[in-house]
Motif scaffolding. Structure first.
Motif, short mmCIF file in Angstrom:
data_model
loop_
_atom_site.label_atom_id
_atom_site.label_comp_id
_atom_site.label_asym_id
_atom_site.label_seq_id
_atom_site.Cartn_x
_atom_site.Cartn_y
_atom_site.Cartn_z
N ASP A 62 0.81 -1.22 0.00
CA ASP A 62 0.00 0.00 0.00
C ASP A 62 0.84 1.27 0.00
O ASP A 62 0.34 2.35 -0.34
N SER A 63 2.12 1.16 0.37
CA SER A 63 2.96 2.36 0.46
C SER A 63 3.54 2.78 -0.88
O SER A 63 4.17 3.84 -0.97
N PRO A 89 -3.88 -3.27 -4.15
CA PRO A 89 -4.36 -1.94 -3.74
C PRO A 89 -4.98 -1.18 -4.91
O PRO A 89 -4.39 -1.13 -6.00
#
Length: 264
Positions: A62-63, A89
């Motif tokens: 997610d980053s 994501p």
């Protein structure tokens, strides 16, 4: 045996060097055209010894802002692990270098993909407008062990933070070249296809001194200028640069043998 319009490659022995498990589509297309594919994989695609980095990325996915896949192997080997542990994501943009990788991504349900439509390599991907301003973007690049640094280095120059993830490794198979050497010795090996520079280097090693002599005299079909340059540097006399992928190789073979009408 004479070639016909229905079978324009009739009777031709054509070496297919794709990795085992990835050659079927190309080999079947050759059979449909009357050729006799000779399977001789020059690369083995294996899982990485330690999947820890891939598992860590599954947690941190997610980053990232972008995920880049350098090949169909990178797609298959990474997503089989990642999507077994989490969903993709929604915000994470995806880029890849060619149609084969796009097709592999689609099998995993990822269809919103940034990819070049003419030339299929890192240079073509980097030329796309979506990847010009990468300021403060976090990018994960899925690839095999080693490989070219051009994609990551260029994205860093454009402001991105880049992380590489090796999701497969490549090895040179331990194959007996005797079947190829016999065909060459009998004058019945008509063409060789090679789809990577590393694969070409492996092929040269695997066929030995005698095979190298014959290889240099055999029409060699390659889908990228980098491979063609290496082949010529290695002394190959007749290097035919084709379009990308299986379709490009097939088209190149058909054009060559149409122009060099012959009896197999």
């Amino acid at each position: 045996m004479a070639m016909t319009a229905a079978h324009p490659l009739e009777g031709l022995h054509i070496v297919v060097t794709r990795p085992a498990g990835q050659a079927a589509h190309f080999a079947e297309a050759l059979v449909d055209l009357g050729a006799k594919p000779v399977l001789f994989p020059v690369l083995a695609i294996l899982d990485v010894d330690d999947p820890k980095l891939l598992l860590d990325v599954a947690i941190a996915l997610d980053s990232f802002d972008w995920a880049c896949f350098v090949s169909p192997n990178a797609v298959e080997k990474s997503l089989a692990v990642l999507l077994a542990r989490r969903t993709w994501p929604a915000h994470l943009r995806v880029a890849t270098v060619g149609k084969s990788s796009e097709m592999a991504l689609a099998k995993f349900g990822i269809t919103d993909v940034v990819a070049p439509q003419r030339r299929f390599d890192s240079e073509a991907l980097l030329a796309l407008p979506e990847l010009q301003d990468m300021t403060a973007k976090r990018v994960v690049i899925f690839r095999g062990d080693g490989g070219r640094e051009l994609l990551g280095d260029t994205l860093k120059q454009r402001g991105a933070e880049v992380e590489y993830v090796a999701c497969y490794r490549r090895e040179k198979p331990a194959l007996d070249p005797a079947p190829l050497l016999k065909l060459w010795g009998d004058g019945r090996l008509d063409a060789v296809t090679v789809t990577s520079s590393e694969g070409l280097g492996n092929l040269v090693d695997m066929v030995g001194k005698l095979g190298q002599t014959w290889l240099k005299k055999t029409p060699l079909f390659v889908p990228h200028q980098r491979i063609a340059g290496l082949a010529r540097a290695l002394g190959c006399h007749e290097v035919i640069l084709t379009g990308p992928g299986d379709d490009g190789l097939i088209a190149g073979l058909l054009e060559y043998y149409r122009d060099h009408a012959r009896v197999a």
